[in-house]
Design an enzyme around this catalytic site. Sequence first.
Site, PDB file in Angstrom:
ATOM      1  N   ASP A 141      43.690  63.304 154.870  1.00  0.00           N
ATOM      2  CA  ASP A 141      42.989  64.173 154.365  1.00  0.00           C
ATOM      3  C   ASP A 141      43.626  65.158 154.200  1.00  0.00           C
ATOM      4  O   ASP A 141      42.673  65.988 154.072  1.00  0.00           O
ATOM      5  CB  ASP A 141      42.320  64.637 155.871  1.00  0.00           C
ATOM      6  CG  ASP A 141      41.210  65.058 156.355  1.00  0.00           C
ATOM      7  OD1 ASP A 141      41.467  66.115 157.764  1.00  0.00           O
ATOM      8  OD2 ASP A 141      40.256  65.384 155.482  1.00  0.00           O
ATOM      9  N   LYS A 144      41.984  64.773 146.987  1.00  0.00           N
ATOM     10  CA  LYS A 144      41.596  63.589 147.421  1.00  0.00           C
ATOM     11  C   LYS A 144      41.822  62.749 146.177  1.00  0.00           C
ATOM     12  O   LYS A 144      42.034  61.189 146.166  1.00  0.00           O
ATOM     13  CB  LYS A 144      39.688  63.577 147.721  1.00  0.00           C
ATOM     14  CG  LYS A 144      39.624  64.549 148.138  1.00  0.00           C
ATOM     15  CD  LYS A 144      39.807  64.187 149.908  1.00  0.00           C
ATOM     16  CE  LYS A 144      39.583  64.950 150.742  1.00  0.00           C
ATOM     17  NZ  LYS A 144      40.609  65.217 152.053  1.00  0.00           N
ATOM     18  N   ASP A 169      38.949  60.314 155.815  1.00  0.00           N
ATOM     19  CA  ASP A 169      38.266  60.468 155.329  1.00  0.00           C
ATOM     20  C   ASP A 169      37.691  60.705 153.923  1.00  0.00           C
ATOM     21  O   ASP A 169      38.512  61.142 152.927  1.00  0.00           O
ATOM     22  CB  ASP A 169      39.268  62.316 156.259  1.00  0.00           C
ATOM     23  CG  ASP A 169      37.597  62.957 156.335  1.00  0.00           C
ATOM     24  OD1 ASP A 169      37.276  64.401 156.153  1.00  0.00           O
ATOM     25  OD2 ASP A 169      36.444  62.295 156.872  1.00  0.00           O
ATOM     26  N   ASN A 170      36.795  61.086 154.209  1.00  0.00           N
ATOM     27  CA  ASN A 170      35.622  61.863 152.878  1.00  0.00           C
ATOM     28  C   ASN A 170      35.684  60.822 151.958  1.00  0.00           C
ATOM     29  O   ASN A 170      35.283  61.389 150.797  1.00  0.00           O
ATOM     30  CB  ASN A 170      36.485  63.275 152.649  1.00  0.00           C
ATOM     31  CG  ASN A 170      37.194  64.199 153.424  1.00  0.00           C
ATOM     32  OD1 ASN A 170      37.450  64.605 153.568  1.00  0.00           O
ATOM     33  ND2 ASN A 170      35.613  64.878 153.650  1.00  0.00           N
ATOM     34  N   GLU A 199      31.406  66.672 157.571  1.00  0.00           N
ATOM     35  CA  GLU A 199      31.279  67.326 158.884  1.00  0.00           C
ATOM     36  C   GLU A 199      30.369  67.682 159.480  1.00  0.00           C
ATOM     37  O   GLU A 199      30.523  69.230 158.579  1.00  0.00           O
ATOM     38  CB  GLU A 199      32.518  67.771 159.053  1.00  0.00           C
ATOM     39  CG  GLU A 199      33.193  68.872 158.427  1.00  0.00           C
ATOM     40  CD  GLU A 199      34.290  67.932 156.909  1.00  0.00           C
ATOM     41  OE1 GLU A 199      34.236  66.761 156.879  1.00  0.00           O
ATOM     42  OE2 GLU A 199      35.162  68.405 156.396  1.00  0.00           O
TER      43      GLU A 199
HETATM   44  O1  LIG Z   1      39.740  68.808 150.259  1.00  0.00           O
HETATM   45  C1  LIG Z   1      39.259  68.631 151.614  1.00  0.00           C
HETATM   46  N1  LIG Z   1      40.814  68.330 151.965  1.00  0.00           N
HETATM   47  C2  LIG Z   1      42.237  68.841 151.852  1.00  0.00           C
HETATM   48  C3  LIG Z   1      42.049  70.097 151.627  1.00  0.00           C
HETATM   49  O2  LIG Z   1      43.600  70.341 151.905  1.00  0.00           O
HETATM   50  C4  LIG Z   1      38.290  68.482 152.163  1.00  0.00           C
HETATM   51  C5  LIG Z   1      37.137  69.076 151.463  1.00  0.00           C
HETATM   52  C6  LIG Z   1      35.539  68.970 151.758  1.00  0.00           C
HETATM   53  C7  LIG Z   1      34.394  69.512 151.438  1.00  0.00           C
HETATM   54  C8  LIG Z   1      35.060  71.248 150.613  1.00  0.00           C
HETATM   55  C9  LIG Z   1      33.626  71.099 150.032  1.00  0.00           C
HETATM   56  C10 LIG Z   1      32.747  70.341 149.830  1.00  0.00           C
HETATM   57  F1  LIG Z   1      30.939  70.825 150.110  1.00  0.00           F
HETATM   58  C11 LIG Z   1      32.321  69.326 150.688  1.00  0.00           C
HETATM   59  C12 LIG Z   1      33.561  68.623 151.290  1.00  0.00           C
HETATM   60  C13 LIG Z   1      35.673  68.192 152.899  1.00  0.00           C
HETATM   61  C14 LIG Z   1      36.788  67.899 153.529  1.00  0.00           C
HETATM   62  O3  LIG Z   1      36.549  66.725 154.718  1.00  0.00           O
HETATM   63  C15 LIG Z   1      38.243  67.991 153.234  1.00  0.00           C
HETATM   64  O4  LIG Z   1      39.077  66.355 153.857  1.00  0.00           O
HETATM   65 MG   LIG Z   2      38.322  65.963 155.350  1.00  0.00          MG
END
Ligand SMILES: O=C(NCCO)c1cc(-c2ccc(F)cc2)cc(O)c1O
Ligand SMILES: [Mg+2]
Length: 214
Positions: A141, A144, A169-170, A199
């Site tokens: 997580d 990316k 995740d993601n 989320e």
């Molecule tokens: O960067 C992420 N994680 C590492 C941080 O150190 C991360 C970003 C997002 C996200 C952000 C901006 C948006 F517009 C959409 C998603 C969501 C997540 O669950 C994530 O884990």
């Molecule tokens: Mg995430």
Amino acid sequence: TRSTRPQRLLTHVKQRARRGDAQSVITTIDDYCRAREWAMNVGDEKGSILDQVVCEVSPDVALELGTYCGYSSVRIARLLPPGARLLTVEFNHDYATIAREVIDWAGLQDRVQLLEGASGDLIPQLRQKHGIETLDFIFLDHWKDRYLPDTRLLEDCSLLRRGTVLLADNVICPGTPDYLEYVRSSPRYQSQYFSSHLEYTRAEDGLEKSVFLG
Ligand SMILES: O=C(NCCO)c1cc(-c2ccc(F)cc2)cc(O)c1O
Ligand SMILES: [Mg+2]
């Protein structure tokens, strides 16, 4: 100067969640992020899929890459059997500071070890420095673009064994295309996609579960 989003989230946890009650910490964070300000916790919808996989694996040794404020550390650690442990890696010092306090507030500090630093530096140290032989479960997580190189690193450090479960995740939003391509095409993994949502939003996202075949 203005507080940070993680600081405001921690303040809310200390004001609203019961000390030592992991579920109340989880619920408090989800309510805050839905009602007041979004934050990049795995959240309640993907979080219940995470719970399901953690319960199924019941890991003795779990690794999380990307702690942020400690929300998923609390989700994972609250489900671990006694004696089991979670190592969680966070590169950002400010996030790590908040996460330690959230994990402590949930009363899970004895099961969670937070390692501050770059995953690429810390993964090769897991065996010698942290007495890890192989990992049972990994939650990805973090950044990316680090999912694939860190998975290759875990392979090269012989930290995966037949049956090790990786949950990412993601994989849709923000997306991890090179990682998805790798785990879905490699004969060394059996992968499965769990469709969900980003989320606290209606945007599509999901988790990829990949079992290392050895
Ligand atoms: O960067 C992420 N994680 C590492 C941080 O150190 C991360 C970003 C997002 C996200 C952000 C901006 C948006 F517009 C959409 C998603 C969501 C997540 O669950 C994530 O884990
Ligand atoms: Mg995430």
